[in-house]
Design an enzyme around this catalytic site. Structure first.
Site, PDB file in Angstrom:
ATOM      1  N   HIS A 144       0.831  -1.207   0.000  1.00 33.80           N
ATOM      2  CA  HIS A 144       0.000   0.000   0.000  1.00 33.80           C
ATOM      3  C   HIS A 144       0.867   1.258   0.000  1.00 33.80           C
ATOM      4  CE1 HIS A 144      -3.177   2.839   0.882  1.00 33.80           C
ATOM      5  NE2 HIS A 144      -2.551   3.221   1.982  1.00 33.80           N
TER       6      HIS A 144
ATOM      7  N   ASP B  71     -11.620   1.927   7.217  1.00 31.45           N
ATOM      8  CA  ASP B  71     -11.181   3.272   7.608  1.00 31.45           C
ATOM      9  C   ASP B  71     -11.408   4.233   6.441  1.00 31.45           C
ATOM     10  OD1 ASP B  71     -10.060   5.146   9.289  1.00 31.45           O
ATOM     11  OD2 ASP B  71      -8.044   4.824   8.498  1.00 31.45           O
TER      12      ASP B  71
ATOM     13  N   GLN C 118      -8.274  14.918   1.710  1.00 33.97           N
ATOM     14  CA  GLN C 118      -6.989  14.529   2.313  1.00 33.97           C
ATOM     15  C   GLN C 118      -5.808  15.154   1.565  1.00 33.97           C
ATOM     16  OE1 GLN C 118      -6.776  10.312   2.840  1.00 33.97           O
ATOM     17  NE2 GLN C 118      -4.815  10.355   3.898  1.00 33.97           N
TER      18      GLN C 118
HETATM   19 MN    MN Z   1      -6.342   4.071   7.485  1.00 34.39          MN
END
Ligand code: MN
Length: 423
Positions: free
Chosen positions: A141, A241, A248
């Site tokens: 990730h 999440d 962001q």
């Molecule tokens: Mn997260």
């Protein structure tokens, strides 16, 4: 060897082979029904066993728990009792539910009182979470995100292989599976040369994560070592999440995630005791940069838990868009907890520490739409013919996870939430 993990055990409660909840699991949650006030329950097959009623009927008379521990809207009172106590509780439940044990099985009126069909119950947020920390511990990730937003040749920032990067998240907006939420609004800067705008997020995303819930920690100023960490982990849950990628991107410099994250995160209603996953321990990826002594961990500390994510558009069937595995984590939970407390930070009963998005090595194992659609450049085709770059209004995102060795399957059920239009 933990007796309750014995794969030969069978329960007198029917458990179908595909069930996430055999007698070797015994996950804890909080439920209520039309007639029953919120209380502690444990899943077995398609049922919940009512721990408050078991206590009232005297089945826990040799344990240190009180009625109020089970007559509770959160699991915190039982977690507060610590690992030895909750282990004894799980062992006692395992004994009561074994087919060879007649104590409860033989008393039909007690069985009728204590066993509730899951489809007759409503699951509630299981833990009063005081502090929530989110890590960034999947190398796949972190590499994908670094490749997309920075430099494919230097995708990982210099600190990444030296410490489990994390930040302090928002505990108050953690919701339980089945609870829906409204698309967040916020500042975005879609155009480099124009001023920012305010409005509903256009790039709403899920993050496939696992989280763990802690036992009481140590005093402020003390640290928990990697070897001690298992004794401070009560159990694990599935965790979505949610992220507003456009909010962001604009807000996170220089202090990190804020409003793009704090609007909601969804957890599964069942918290599976760490003990139940001991048979599924596995070595993690090799850490090819030597870590500092306080981060060295001994033994197999990753866990082989298959994970999947599905998107279900309104009035349509679901499409599985991701198959990943908790075993891919570069930093394990023991290292996360050791790092978290290395400065003397105290953890408390019911803190949540989440893994960060769990991506695997192949494109179908990426744990977010950001990666699956590669920043929107490769839309995903769903079973109903529609396409997704990110998550649409009225989409339901469903995550599932289980460990299996062929004979025993330890799972979480699911965590799902529907995205309602912005208010
Ligand atoms: Mn997260």
């Amino acid at each position: 060897m933990i007796a309750a993990n014995n794969s030969a055990l069978q329960s007198w409660v029917e458990v179908k082979p595909e069930s996430d909840f055999p007698i070797q699991n015994l996950p804890f949650g909080i439920f209520k029904t039309e007639n029953l006030t919120p209380r502690v329950g444990v899943a077995i097959g398609e049922y919940i066993i009512d721990l408050k009623s078991l206590h009232v009927l005297g089945y826990f008379s040799n344990l240190s728990f009180t009625l109020s521990d089970f007559d509770s809207v959160y699991l915190n009172p039982i977690i507060q009792r610590g690992k030895t106590a909750t282990r004894e509780l799980r062992e006692r439940l395992s004994a009561l539910l074994q087919d060879s044990n007649k104590e409860l099985q033989g008393k039909e009126h007690h069985v009728n009182q204590c066993l509730i069909k899951q489809n007759k119950a409503k699951m509630l947020l299981p833990v009063d979470i005081r502090d929530y920390t989110d890590f960034y511990s999947s190398i796949e990730h972190a590499t994908n995100v670094g490749t997309m937003f920075r430099d494919p040749n230097n995708a990982l920032l210099p600190n990444w292989k030296h410490l489990p990067v994390g930040y302090h998240g928002r505990a108050s907006s953690i919701i339980v599976s089945g609870q829906n939420f409204h698309r967040p609004k916020g500042q975005q800067k879609p155009n480099e040369t124009e001023p920012p705008v305010f409005g509903p997020s256009k790039l709403l995303d899920f993050e496939l994560e696992m989280a763990f819930i802690t036992y009481p920690g140590k005093e402020l100023g003390e640290s928990i070592s990697t070897d001690e960490a298992d004794d401070f982990i009560f159990g694990l849950c599935l965790f979505n999440d949610w992220s507003a990628r456009d909010i962001q991107k604009w807000e996170y410099v220089p202090l990190g995630p804020f409003l793009a994250k704090s609007f909601a995160s969804s957890m599964s209603p069942w918290v599976v005791p760490l003990d139940a996953f001991e048979p599924f321990r596995i070595d993690g990826p090799k850490q090819d940069v030597e870590v500092l002594p306080y981060l060295k961990s001994n033994g197999a500390k990753n866990i082989d838990i298959k994970l999947e994510v599905a998107i279900q558009p309104e009035n349509s069937k679901e499409s599985v868009v991701c198959n990943s595995n908790f075993k891919y984590m570069y930093w394990n939970m023991n290292q996360q907890l050791a790092h978290h407390t290395a400065n003397g930070c105290n953890i408390s009963t019911g803190d949540m520490l989440a893994s960060g998005t769990i991506s695997g090595p192949t494109p179908d194992s990426y744990g977010s739409m950001l990666e699956l659609s590669w920043r929107g450049s490769k839309p995903l085709k769903l079973n109903d013919g529609s396409e997704r770059k990110f998550i649409n209004d009225l989409d339901t995102v469903i995550m599932r996870g289980h460990a299996t060795n062929g004979s025993t399957r330890i799972g979480f059920g699911e965590v799902k939430s529907k995205v309602l239009p912005a208010k």
